[in-house]
Write a protein that holds these residues in place. Sequence first.
Motif, PDB file in Angstrom:
ATOM      1  N   PRO A   1       0.787  -1.235   0.000  1.00 34.93           N
ATOM      2  CA  PRO A   1       0.000   0.000   0.000  1.00 34.93           C
ATOM      3  C   PRO A   1       0.822   1.290   0.000  1.00 34.93           C
ATOM      4  N   THR A   2       1.981   1.292   0.659  1.00 37.81           N
ATOM      5  CA  THR A   2       2.788   2.510   0.584  1.00 37.81           C
ATOM      6  C   THR A   2       4.250   2.150   0.401  1.00 37.81           C
ATOM      7  N   PHE A   3       4.937   2.964  -0.367  1.00 35.00           N
ATOM      8  CA  PHE A   3       6.367   2.772  -0.566  1.00 35.00           C
ATOM      9  C   PHE A   3       7.031   4.089  -0.172  1.00 35.00           C
ATOM     10  N   PRO A   4       7.377   4.234   1.134  1.00 38.37           N
ATOM     11  CA  PRO A   4       7.818   5.532   1.641  1.00 38.37           C
ATOM     12  C   PRO A   4       9.098   6.039   0.975  1.00 38.37           C
ATOM     13  N   GLU A   5       9.916   5.125   0.437  1.00 38.94           N
ATOM     14  CA  GLU A   5      11.180   5.556  -0.182  1.00 38.94           C
ATOM     15  C   GLU A   5      10.964   6.400  -1.429  1.00 38.94           C
ATOM     16  N   ALA A   6       9.767   6.350  -1.997  1.00 36.79           N
ATOM     17  CA  ALA A   6       9.521   7.156  -3.207  1.00 36.79           C
ATOM     18  C   ALA A   6       8.087   7.665  -3.195  1.00 36.79           C
ATOM     19  N   GLY A   7       7.858   8.703  -2.443  1.00 40.16           N
ATOM     20  CA  GLY A   7       6.579   9.425  -2.502  1.00 40.16           C
ATOM     21  C   GLY A   7       5.347   8.635  -2.085  1.00 40.16           C
ATOM     22  N   ASN A   8       5.535   7.569  -1.287  1.00 35.63           N
ATOM     23  CA  ASN A   8       4.374   6.796  -0.821  1.00 35.63           C
ATOM     24  C   ASN A   8       3.481   6.273  -1.931  1.00 35.63           C
TER      25      ASN A   8
END
Length: 404
Positions: free
Chosen positions: A94-101
């Motif tokens: 659901p989220t990938f914080p390393e690149a803009g969520n």
Amino acid sequence: MNETVRFLQSLADDDIDIPKLVNCVIIDAVRAGASDIHIEPWENSIAVRIRLSGVLNELVHLPLDLMPKISGRLKVMANLIAHENILPQEGRAPTFPEAGNVELRVSTFPTVRGEKIVIRIFDPTNRSFSLTGLGFEEDTLTVLYKLLARPSGLVLLTGPTGSGKTTAIYAALHHIIERAGPTISVATVEDPVEFNLSMISQSQCNPARDYTYPVALRSLMRQDPQVIMIGEIRDAETANIAVQAGLTGHLVLSTIHSGSTAGVFARMINMGLEPFLLSSSIVGVLGLRLVRKNCPVCSETYTPEAGLLKLLPDEIRQTADFRKGMGCTACAHTGFSGRATVTEMLIVEEVLREAVLQKMPTRQLQEVAIQQGMLTLWQMGMRRVLRGETSFEEVMRVIGFEGF
Ligand SMILES: [Zn+2]
């Protein structure tokens, strides 16, 4: 040089940190503005490609023996069964914080050389759902606004995968909410919900738990909705409910796959729907395609090859401003930058309704629609070519020649 290559060059072959490698690939793809990442075992390497403006580009090639580790890592990220590599799987991170969520949708597919993985990237911040921001032509917008102001009927959007259907249908809902505010009840049934919209009740199907489109829609009909959006009509039952809802005082928006705009009627008749139900419920069909726009930095006047020019009537050819991107650093030497929508708006009025009732074949229905004033995808695409917004070759690639 991209993150992935820089990272690989910083290490010896045998101590590659797989989670870091996978992150680098995703970061590169997100930064480039890609919609999908394809990780695919080829004969001698793993090809990592990203889809930019609808076209695949090579990002990097990796050693073939990394494939099981990479797919293992992505399965962990997407909550999939790590040891399952015989059957396809689908899941999401659901989220990938390393690149803009961004949200990642991971799908694995067994091939004879190992698993192929495709990651769809959804960027919740990168979307404005405004109909005017989609680059529709003014005449298309005027008609679409009228359709969306109707209290009932079925409005269908059609086009192949990646033709902008989802963005357009969200923008249509956004427009309805903007116009009516809290006085209107809008609900959706989707599989999956791709973006969250304010003031709209969105429901996600869950076929594994038997919460299918028909089940969800039957419940939804008891919820007093005025506007209903159905993610996609792909079976007879859903099609029937959509038609009934459209006939009983609801405005229904949905998408359907069909080879052509006029082909939507044949598609639904093949699903077993009666022509009289279609002719009385469907009020409009919007066909969509996306073409890449010429890069503003490097686009130049050019003359398309003679074979293409022959397709145009003389008077049109003479007034054209043919332009094409030559390739520069701003557009990664593709010649293109961004995309524009090409539309085909079929309105169902008296004459066309009669033609649907008579079960006319698609080709003939299309002729009737053209006689009634419909501009075809080809004509709308050519408008963009003649104004120098895209190249002749690009419209041929996406739409093909349909005749003037
Ligand atoms: Zn350029």
